[in-house]
Enzyme design. Sequence first.
Site, short mmCIF file in Angstrom:
data_model
loop_
_atom_site.label_atom_id
_atom_site.label_comp_id
_atom_site.label_asym_id
_atom_site.label_seq_id
_atom_site.Cartn_x
_atom_site.Cartn_y
_atom_site.Cartn_z
N PHE A 1 0.83 -1.21 0.00
CA PHE A 1 0.00 0.00 0.00
C PHE A 1 0.86 1.27 0.00
O PHE A 1 0.79 2.09 -0.93
CB PHE A 1 -0.94 -0.08 1.21
CG PHE A 1 -1.43 1.23 1.73
CD1 PHE A 1 -2.05 2.13 0.89
CD2 PHE A 1 -1.29 1.56 3.08
CE1 PHE A 1 -2.51 3.36 1.37
CE2 PHE A 1 -1.75 2.76 3.57
CZ PHE A 1 -2.35 3.67 2.72
N TYR B 1 4.40 -5.57 17.74
CA TYR B 1 4.66 -4.77 16.54
C TYR B 1 5.45 -3.51 16.88
O TYR B 1 6.42 -3.15 16.19
CB TYR B 1 3.32 -4.39 15.87
CG TYR B 1 3.48 -3.50 14.67
CD1 TYR B 1 3.98 -4.01 13.47
CD2 TYR B 1 3.16 -2.15 14.73
CE1 TYR B 1 4.13 -3.19 12.37
CE2 TYR B 1 3.32 -1.33 13.62
CZ TYR B 1 3.81 -1.86 12.45
OH TYR B 1 3.97 -1.04 11.35
N ASN C 1 -0.39 6.25 11.26
CA ASN C 1 -1.68 5.80 10.70
C ASN C 1 -1.94 6.31 9.28
O ASN C 1 -2.75 7.21 9.06
CB ASN C 1 -2.82 6.18 11.64
CG ASN C 1 -2.78 5.31 12.89
OD1 ASN C 1 -1.92 5.49 13.76
ND2 ASN C 1 -3.66 4.35 12.96
C1 UD1 Z 1 -0.71 1.24 14.46
C2 UD1 Z 1 0.25 2.43 14.49
C3 UD1 Z 1 0.56 2.89 13.09
C4 UD1 Z 1 1.01 1.71 12.26
C5 UD1 Z 1 -0.08 0.67 12.24
C6 UD1 Z 1 0.30 -0.55 11.43
C7 UD1 Z 1 -0.35 3.54 16.58
C8 UD1 Z 1 -0.86 4.78 17.19
N1 UD1 Z 1 -0.35 3.52 15.25
O1 UD1 Z 1 -1.92 1.66 13.99
O2 UD1 Z 1 1.58 3.85 13.13
O3 UD1 Z 1 1.28 2.13 10.97
O4 UD1 Z 1 -0.26 0.24 13.57
O5 UD1 Z 1 -0.80 -1.38 11.35
O6 UD1 Z 1 0.09 2.64 17.23
N2 UD1 Z 1 -10.26 -0.13 14.73
C9 UD1 Z 1 -11.64 -0.26 14.83
N3 UD1 Z 1 -12.29 -1.04 13.91
C10 UD1 Z 1 -11.62 -1.72 12.92
C11 UD1 Z 1 -10.22 -1.59 12.83
C12 UD1 Z 1 -9.56 -0.79 13.77
O7 UD1 Z 1 -12.26 0.32 15.70
O8 UD1 Z 1 -12.28 -2.43 12.12
C13 UD1 Z 1 -9.57 0.76 15.68
C14 UD1 Z 1 -8.41 0.14 16.42
O9 UD1 Z 1 -8.81 -0.52 17.58
C15 UD1 Z 1 -7.58 1.40 16.71
C16 UD1 Z 1 -7.85 2.31 15.52
O10 UD1 Z 1 -9.05 1.81 14.92
O11 UD1 Z 1 -8.03 2.03 17.88
C17 UD1 Z 1 -6.77 2.25 14.48
O12 UD1 Z 1 -6.45 0.91 14.22
P1 UD1 Z 1 -5.52 0.46 13.01
O13 UD1 Z 1 -6.00 1.08 11.75
O14 UD1 Z 1 -5.39 -1.02 13.06
O15 UD1 Z 1 -4.14 1.15 13.31
P2 UD1 Z 1 -3.29 1.29 14.68
O16 UD1 Z 1 -3.21 -0.01 15.38
O17 UD1 Z 1 -3.72 2.49 15.44
#
Ligand code: UD1
Length: 312
Positions: free
Chosen positions: A12, A144, A173
């Site tokens: 991506f 991670y 993100n």
């Molecule tokens: C984390 C890192 C980011 C990294 C990424 C790789 C942090 C702050 N960020 O992102 O720099 O590039 O990992 O994957 O640690 N969520 C929902 N519903 C969904 C999917 C996710 O509610 O269907 C929520 C998650 O619980 C989280 C937020 O959305 O609170 C973002 O999640 P996600 O997009 O997976 O990224 P991070 O884990 O924040």
Amino acid sequence: MNSYIVTGGAGFIGSSLVRALLGRGAERVTVIDNFFSGRERNLDEVRDRVELHRADIRRYEEIAPLFRGAGVVFHLAAIPSVPRSISEPVPSHQVNIDGTFNVLRACAEAGVGRVVYAASSSAYGGSDVLPKVETMPPDPKSPYAVQKLAGEYYAHVFASCFELETVSLRYFNVYGPRQDPSSPYSGVISVFMKCLLDRVPPRIFGDGEQSRDFTYVEDVAALTVKAARAPGVSGRLYNGGSGGRYTLNQVWKILQEIEGVEIPARHGPPRAGDVRHSQADTAAAARDLGHAPSFNLEEGLRRTLTWYREDR
Ligand code: UD1
């Protein structure tokens, strides 16, 4: 400086970086990808200017010869997911730590000019202090985050011990076109896009008041190119964020407004390893790399949504 290699270049962010390089004067770009999550179709309209090698960074002997003669290597190949690093810790560790070590070692031995390493904002972890400044002590909350932090430390040490120029960028993100929404580990905005177009409610982990510095992929690609070119920054670490911060509830609301629909989200339990808030301080990247993001969240979401709609 025209020989560029992008590990994870069919992924991506990698495929967006390849486009950014080609759009800024590179004639050709070499991509190394094992197609674990990368797709050849991510490179579709630039395919004739890309030299593509299917190779796995876990296998040193396989990748080492590919780096000879490279000016800059962008190391983006990774298994990029917090929850996946908890449910499948072994491959995640092997790719993100051992693979990164292999890439750095191969680059040092090949005499590469500079490595730009895709680090992660997850390194900051749980502290309540916002925005996150590069000088803050890291506080990883997931495998991670540990893995990406180890890569940063290695990049830093390769710059001082092995005369390999390195720059680490903590991506915050990232979202945008070509982010795959189909896996249980997909980034939240790609999942939101799919739900919006399918007219189904997304599942939000927790109350949705957690916030992120959502960063448009083209801004991240532009920053990454600048990190390859800036003088006097070897061994350093920079945030790659937009400097803003939005809750998941806000993002879902904006998307519904753009699309003119009302689809209340479903809420589930919080996700293990999640950090609560994240926001980049962008001053150092602006000062040393000359970076300024071009896309605010709404503009980035609109462009992303257009891409997902047309991709159907
Ligand atoms: C984390 C890192 C980011 C990294 C990424 C790789 C942090 C702050 N960020 O992102 O720099 O590039 O990992 O994957 O640690 N969520 C929902 N519903 C969904 C999917 C996710 O509610 O269907 C929520 C998650 O619980 C989280 C937020 O959305 O609170 C973002 O999640 P996600 O997009 O997976 O990224 P991070 O884990 O924040």
